[in-house]
Design an enzyme around this catalytic site. Sequence first.
Site, PDB file in Angstrom:
ATOM      1  N   PRO A 203       0.768  -1.245   0.000  1.00 47.04           N
ATOM      2  CA  PRO A 203       0.000   0.000   0.000  1.00 47.04           C
ATOM      3  C   PRO A 203       0.799   1.294   0.000  1.00 47.04           C
ATOM      4  CG  PRO A 203      -0.165  -1.097   2.134  1.00 47.04           C
ATOM      5  CD  PRO A 203       0.521  -2.044   1.221  1.00 47.04           C
ATOM      6  N   PHE A 204       2.095   1.246   0.296  1.00 48.59           N
ATOM      7  CA  PHE A 204       2.874   2.490   0.336  1.00 48.59           C
ATOM      8  C   PHE A 204       4.102   2.409  -0.572  1.00 48.59           C
ATOM      9  CE2 PHE A 204       0.591   2.047   4.350  1.00 48.59           C
ATOM     10  CZ  PHE A 204      -0.209   3.172   4.257  1.00 48.59           C
ATOM     11  N   SER A 205       3.977   1.620  -1.624  1.00 40.44           N
ATOM     12  CA  SER A 205       5.105   1.430  -2.536  1.00 40.44           C
ATOM     13  C   SER A 205       5.369   2.702  -3.336  1.00 40.44           C
ATOM     14  CB  SER A 205       4.827   0.271  -3.486  1.00 40.44           C
ATOM     15  OG  SER A 205       3.892   0.659  -4.470  1.00 40.44           O
ATOM     16  N   GLU A 221       4.491  -0.007   4.984  1.00 37.65           N
ATOM     17  CA  GLU A 221       4.321   0.742   6.231  1.00 37.65           C
ATOM     18  C   GLU A 221       4.191   2.248   6.024  1.00 37.65           C
ATOM     19  OE1 GLU A 221       6.421   1.189  10.663  1.00 37.65           O
ATOM     20  OE2 GLU A 221       7.229  -0.227   9.203  1.00 37.65           O
ATOM     21  N   LYS A 237       5.058  -4.058  13.630  1.00 40.42           N
ATOM     22  CA  LYS A 237       5.921  -4.922  14.435  1.00 40.42           C
ATOM     23  C   LYS A 237       5.220  -6.259  14.562  1.00 40.42           C
ATOM     24  CE  LYS A 237       9.835  -3.343  15.356  1.00 40.42           C
ATOM     25  NZ  LYS A 237       9.930  -3.154  13.923  1.00 40.42           N
TER      26      LYS A 237
END
Length: 418
Positions: A203-205, A221, A237
Site C-alpha cells: 500500500p505504500f510502494s 508501512e 511490528k
Amino acid sequence: MTKEQINTFKEKALTYASNFDVCCYLDSHHYQDKYGKHDCLIAFGKEKELIVPTGNAFSSLKNFVEENQEWMFGLLAYDLKDEIENLDHFKKEDFLAFPDLWFFIPTHLISIKDDRIQIIKGDKEIVSKILEISIFKEKSNDDLSIQQKFTKEEYLNHIEKIKHHIKRGDVYEMNFCQEFFAKNAIINPLATYKSLTEVSPTPFSGFLKIENKFILSATPERFLSKRGNMLTSQPIKGTAKRSKDEAEDLTIKNTLKNSKKEQAENVMIVDLVRNDLTKSAVKGTVKVDELFGIYTFPQVHQMISSISCELSPNVHFVDAIKNTFPMGSMTGAPKLRAMQLIDQYERSKRGVYSGSFGYITPDGDFDFNVVIRSILYNAETRYLSFQVGGAITYESDAEKEYEECLLKASAIMSVLKK
C-alpha cells in the site's frame, strides 16, 4: 475506467515520468486505506528543488513550505536523527550518496482516486501523451553478485550482544538491520521496480528518481500522515511467513494475532509512538485507533497498529514530522539509547533506508511511508543496496531473527536474480 485500464495507464504514466530528471510515483495497489487521500500520485518535472544536509534540514523544509505553498514530494533520510539527538558517531562509508533531505515541486502532477484520473498540475494534454506510449517487456537486470555485510555467525553473535544490553536494562527493544549489496551493479530501475511490485504489491510502494539515484520500494508501512488537523502513524511490528496451503495460512495468521511475543514487541513501539505524538498533540487527544491489527501481503502477514492525535494549532506540521522522526518501528525503545546502539552495532550507513519519502499538499496535509523492503541504487557508482532487520527483545531467538531477515529479503532477492 476499469481497474485493468487504470493499471495500464499507471504503467504507461510511470514509464513517461521516469524519463524526467526527477520523478516520484506513489501507488497503493488498490489497498483500501481510510487515512489515504489518493490511490496513486505521479509527480515529475522539477519546478523548484530543496537539498539540505543534516544540521538545519527541518527548519529549511519549514521555510521552503512557507515560501512555496504548493504540492511537493521528497525524502527524509534516517541520518536526520543527528539533527534531532546528540549521538556518538561511528563513521560508515556511503556508497549511495542520497541527500539527507530532498524535496521538489513538480511541473506535472497526476492523481488517481477511485479509478478516476485527475490532472492536478501541468499540461492538460499529458494524459493523451501518456496513452500513446508503447510498453515493452524489459529485462530488469543482469546477474548480480549479492553480498552481505554479516556472515550468519557474526549476525548471531551481534544478536547476543544486543540481548546483553537488554538484560542490563539499556533498552527494551532494538531494531537491528543488516545490508545486502552489489558492487558494479547494472540494473534497469524501472523494470526492476515493476518486477518488485508484481511480486510484492503493497500500500505504500513507490518509485523515486533523483537524477541517477533511485528508490524502488515495496514498503507496506506508513510513517505519518496528516489529514486536516489529524496525525496518524501506523507502525509495523510482527511478521509471519505465509503458506500456500489455505488452512495452514489461516493458522499462521491466527498464531501471529495471538502471539504474546509479537504483541509485546508491537505494544512497546505503540507506546513510543504515543509518546512522540504527545509532543505535537492537543492535550488528551492521542489515542490508539487499532491495536494488533493483522494485515495480509503476498509474502507475509504483518501486525500493524494505528495511533492518532489532533495536531496542536501551536505546532507547525513540519515540527510534527520532526517530533516523530525517525520512526519508532525502525529504532526501538527507549528511542535515544536504541539509536546509539544501532550506530554501534550495525555495519552500514542507513541513509535513506528506514527514512521516508512522500508528499506535502498546498494546504499542509502530508503522507510519508517507511523505506523498508526497498532497493536503493546509484546508477553512477553502480552500487545497489537493500537492508532488512527485525526487533530484538529479551525473548528473541537469534536463529529465528536471522530467518526473519531472510524472509523479508526474499521478495527482493527473487527480483534481483531474474
